[in-house]
Design an enzyme around this catalytic site. Structure first.
Site, PDB file in Angstrom:
ATOM      1  N   ASP A   1      -4.683  -1.734   2.031  1.00  0.00           N
ATOM      2  CA  ASP A   1      -3.320  -1.819   2.560  1.00  0.00           C
ATOM      3  C   ASP A   1      -3.423  -2.243   4.024  1.00  0.00           C
ATOM      4  O   ASP A   1      -4.503  -2.294   4.584  1.00  0.00           O
ATOM      5  CB  ASP A   1      -2.598  -0.484   2.402  1.00  0.00           C
ATOM      6  CG  ASP A   1      -3.290   0.641   3.145  1.00  0.00           C
ATOM      7  OD1 ASP A   1      -4.219   0.360   3.929  1.00  0.00           O
ATOM      8  OD2 ASP A   1      -2.922   1.805   2.951  1.00  0.00           O
ATOM      9  N   SER A   2      -2.296  -2.548   4.637  1.00  0.00           N
ATOM     10  CA  SER A   2      -2.338  -3.114   5.988  1.00  0.00           C
ATOM     11  C   SER A   2      -2.419  -2.055   7.079  1.00  0.00           C
ATOM     12  O   SER A   2      -2.617  -2.371   8.238  1.00  0.00           O
ATOM     13  CB  SER A   2      -1.090  -3.956   6.229  1.00  0.00           C
ATOM     14  OG  SER A   2       0.053  -3.113   6.303  1.00  0.00           O
ATOM     15  N   GLY A   3      -2.222  -0.795   6.712  1.00  0.00           N
ATOM     16  CA  GLY A   3      -2.161   0.270   7.713  1.00  0.00           C
ATOM     17  C   GLY A   3      -0.739   0.580   8.132  1.00  0.00           C
ATOM     18  O   GLY A   3      -0.486   1.578   8.808  1.00  0.00           O
ATOM     19  N   GLY A   4       0.218  -0.257   7.727  1.00  0.00           N
ATOM     20  CA  GLY A   4       1.617  -0.066   8.125  1.00  0.00           C
ATOM     21  C   GLY A   4       2.187   1.268   7.687  1.00  0.00           C
ATOM     22  O   GLY A   4       2.863   1.951   8.464  1.00  0.00           O
ATOM     23  N   PHE A   5       1.900   1.660   6.451  1.00  0.00           N
ATOM     24  CA  PHE A   5       2.471   2.902   5.924  1.00  0.00           C
ATOM     25  C   PHE A   5       1.911   4.119   6.656  1.00  0.00           C
ATOM     26  O   PHE A   5       2.635   5.065   6.958  1.00  0.00           O
ATOM     27  CB  PHE A   5       2.204   3.018   4.420  1.00  0.00           C
ATOM     28  CG  PHE A   5       2.875   4.209   3.791  1.00  0.00           C
ATOM     29  CD1 PHE A   5       4.225   4.172   3.457  1.00  0.00           C
ATOM     30  CD2 PHE A   5       2.170   5.381   3.538  1.00  0.00           C
ATOM     31  CE1 PHE A   5       4.856   5.273   2.887  1.00  0.00           C
ATOM     32  CE2 PHE A   5       2.795   6.485   2.969  1.00  0.00           C
ATOM     33  CZ  PHE A   5       4.138   6.424   2.639  1.00  0.00           C
TER      34      PHE A   5
ATOM     35  N   GLN B   1      10.394  -5.611   1.508  1.00  0.00           N
ATOM     36  CA  GLN B   1      11.001  -4.373   1.998  1.00  0.00           C
ATOM     37  C   GLN B   1      12.515  -4.424   1.728  1.00  0.00           C
ATOM     38  O   GLN B   1      12.935  -4.994   0.748  1.00  0.00           O
ATOM     39  CB  GLN B   1      10.665  -4.169   3.482  1.00  0.00           C
ATOM     40  CG  GLN B   1       9.202  -3.791   3.737  1.00  0.00           C
ATOM     41  CD  GLN B   1       8.864  -2.359   3.354  1.00  0.00           C
ATOM     42  OE1 GLN B   1       9.729  -1.542   3.067  1.00  0.00           O
ATOM     43  NE2 GLN B   1       7.573  -2.036   3.344  1.00  0.00           N
TER      44      GLN B   1
ATOM     45  N   GLY C   1       7.783   0.349   0.718  1.00  0.00           N
ATOM     46  CA  GLY C   1       8.897   1.153   1.215  1.00  0.00           C
ATOM     47  C   GLY C   1       9.457   2.141   0.219  1.00  0.00           C
ATOM     48  O   GLY C   1      10.549   2.676   0.418  1.00  0.00           O
TER      49      GLY C   1
ATOM     50  N   ASP D   1      -0.702   1.921  -7.475  1.00  0.00           N
ATOM     51  CA  ASP D   1      -1.666   2.873  -6.926  1.00  0.00           C
ATOM     52  C   ASP D   1      -0.919   4.139  -6.573  1.00  0.00           C
ATOM     53  O   ASP D   1       0.288   4.109  -6.348  1.00  0.00           O
ATOM     54  CB  ASP D   1      -2.320   2.316  -5.656  1.00  0.00           C
ATOM     55  CG  ASP D   1      -1.371   2.418  -4.462  1.00  0.00           C
ATOM     56  OD1 ASP D   1      -1.531   3.364  -3.660  1.00  0.00           O
ATOM     57  OD2 ASP D   1      -0.461   1.592  -4.341  1.00  0.00           O
TER      58      ASP D   1
ATOM     59  N   CYS E   1      -7.790  13.891 -25.317  1.00  0.00           N
ATOM     60  CA  CYS E   1      -8.464  13.118 -24.267  1.00  0.00           C
ATOM     61  C   CYS E   1      -9.958  13.063 -24.563  1.00  0.00           C
ATOM     62  O   CYS E   1     -10.564  14.077 -24.923  1.00  0.00           O
ATOM     63  CB  CYS E   1      -8.222  13.775 -22.905  1.00  0.00           C
ATOM     64  SG  CYS E   1      -9.068  12.957 -21.538  1.00  0.00           S
TER      65      CYS E   1
ATOM     66  N   CYS F   1     -12.283  12.122 -22.295  1.00  0.00           N
ATOM     67  CA  CYS F   1     -13.087  12.105 -21.069  1.00  0.00           C
ATOM     68  C   CYS F   1     -14.177  13.175 -21.148  1.00  0.00           C
ATOM     69  O   CYS F   1     -14.096  14.119 -21.937  1.00  0.00           O
ATOM     70  CB  CYS F   1     -12.213  12.289 -19.824  1.00  0.00           C
ATOM     71  SG  CYS F   1     -11.782  13.998 -19.409  1.00  0.00           S
TER      72      CYS F   1
ATOM     73  N   CYS G   1     -13.010  16.894 -20.888  1.00  0.00           N
ATOM     74  CA  CYS G   1     -12.363  17.461 -22.084  1.00  0.00           C
ATOM     75  C   CYS G   1     -13.356  17.636 -23.228  1.00  0.00           C
ATOM     76  O   CYS G   1     -13.198  18.520 -24.068  1.00  0.00           O
ATOM     77  CB  CYS G   1     -11.193  16.574 -22.509  1.00  0.00           C
ATOM     78  SG  CYS G   1      -9.822  16.650 -21.323  1.00  0.00           S
TER      79      CYS G   1
ATOM     80  N   HIS H   1     -10.782  14.187 -14.803  1.00  0.00           N
ATOM     81  CA  HIS H   1      -9.834  14.185 -15.928  1.00  0.00           C
ATOM     82  C   HIS H   1      -8.543  13.459 -15.569  1.00  0.00           C
ATOM     83  O   HIS H   1      -8.057  12.625 -16.346  1.00  0.00           O
ATOM     84  CB  HIS H   1      -9.497  15.600 -16.400  1.00  0.00           C
ATOM     85  CG  HIS H   1      -8.299  15.584 -17.314  1.00  0.00           C
ATOM     86  ND1 HIS H   1      -8.385  15.172 -18.627  1.00  0.00           N
ATOM     87  CD2 HIS H   1      -6.980  15.828 -17.075  1.00  0.00           C
ATOM     88  CE1 HIS H   1      -7.162  15.180 -19.162  1.00  0.00           C
ATOM     89  NE2 HIS H   1      -6.302  15.573 -18.242  1.00  0.00           N
TER      90      HIS H   1
END
Length: 384
Positions: free
Chosen positions: A93-97, A202, A229, A279, A317, A319, A322, A348
């Site tokens: 990410d750009s770091g903006g958040f 945005q 946003g 994400d 599941c 995994c 489990c 998990h």
């Protein structure tokens, strides 16, 4: 320069798409869920286990890596892939958040955002140009334009000003990237391939501003588009409504990335709307707090009722958690504050998210006559 990035839609079902992205570090099948590895680690999970879980692409966070260990250090070590020993795709990410989250410590001007480090109080400036330089030095496959994330709630005039600033920053981000994209640490060894810079839409909670932002960001022209946003405190129904209205304004032949969302039932819903990439810190953060996602609903593993439960966490599941451990044991680890609790819980939860996305993708490919998309019922979301 050879082709650095491509995206192809392979199948559709309604608005949902199954596609394939190719980055300098491999293929990514979409729709895809991307685990968050903030400081070049997905908390508690070693890279070989991420590979075993089928993670195709993960996130690194520019703000955190810029502060520690520093971009120059990562660049000297060959970029973040070599640094963290991960040969699959990475997005930064750009770091903006993150800077937005430092509301008490930051100041926004036309130039960029000046802020104080949450680590030591030192002063820094993030601008479109410096954010590009940082992301090029870190060396992820997909990087993001520098944007301003509008707080919630925000007045229309404030939101419009912020949107206009983000559009000007998008132009500056693109220009800075084009001028320096050959400086990515792995440029020569990957056959003169570079990164893909995505634009960010945005516009806050205003449908007409979202529309304008989408149209003007597409006009600037990027190989992919993110919806930013969201997840800033707004009702989830509002997010869903705005995403549904904005997705059709984005090019069909470019990937669409919804940033920072959401619960398992939400990622299914957004994939249905035509989102290709998502994400969220939720599966990892929830795991550390003992909240586990299963096909039978959400479990809070610290509950006394699991103390004698010999059954697996999720009988549906496959995994490794489990298959091997009981709910009673997982509860014991969590109650004892053992590090292994975080590792197993996170394994998990990530497995559940990744498996959900695989099932969604498979359903799209098979077509609506053979399989319907997985339905995960939630009191928060209406069916679409």
């Amino acid at each position: 320069m050879s082709m650095s990035f491509s995206f192809q839609v392979e199948a559709t079902q309604g608005a949902a798409r199954a596609g394939r992205m190719i980055t300098p570090h491999g293929e990514v099948e979409t729709p895809v869920f991307m685990p968050v590895g903030t400081v070049a680690t997905v908390k508690g999970i070693p890279q070989d286990l991420l590979e075993e879980l089928g993670v195709q692409i993960l996130l690194n966070n520019t703000y955190h890596l810029y502060l520690r260990p520093g971009v120059e250090q990562i660049r000297k070590l060959g970029g973040t892939h070599k640094f963290m020993s991960w040969d699959r795709s990475i997005l930064t990410d750009s770091g903006g958040f993150q800077v937005f989250s430092l509301s008490e410590l930051r100041k926004v001007t036309e130039e960029g955002v000046s802020f104080r480090s949450h680590l030591d109080g030192s002063s820094h400036l993030f601008s479109p140009e410096s954010a590009m330089a940082s992301q090029i030095g870190i060396g992820a496959d997909i990087i993001m334009a520098f944007d301003e994330c509008t707080e919630y709630p925000a007045e229309r005039t404030r939101t419009e000003r912020s949107m206009e600033l983000t559009l000007r920053w998008a132009e500056r981000s693109k220009n800075a990237f084009e001028a320096h994209k050959h400086e990515v640490p792995w440029f020569a060894e990957r056959g003169k391939k570079s990164q893909a810079l995505f634009g960010i839409v945005q516009g806050g909670m205003f449908p007409n501003l979202r529309k304008e932002s989408a149209e003007r960001t597409v006009e600037i022209g990027f190989p992919g588009y993110a919806l930013g946003g969201f997840s800033v405190g707004e009702p989830r129904e509002k997010t869903a409504e705005l995403v549904a209205n904005t997705v059709p304004l984005l090019p069909e032949n470019k990937p669409r990335y919804l940033m920072g969302v959401g619960y398992p039932e939400e990622i299914v819903q957004y994939a249905r709307m035509g989102i290709d990439m998502m994400d969220c810190v939720l599966p990892t953060r929830a795991a550390r707090h003992g909240l586990l996602f299963t096909s039978e609903g959400r479990l809070t593993i610290k509950n006394q009722r699991f103390a004698s439960d010999e059954g697996p966490l999720d009988p549906n599941c496959s995994c490794k958690v489990c298959k091997r451990y009981s709910r009673a044991y997982l509860r014991h680890l969590y109650a004892s504050n053992e590090v292994l609790a975080q590792v197993l819980n996170t394994t998990h939860n990530l497995s559940y998210y990744l498996d959900t996305m695989r099932r969604v993708r498979q359903a799209i490919i098979l077509g609506e006559n053979s399989v319907s998309l997985p339905v995960v019922r939630s009191p928060h979301l209406s069916a679409t």
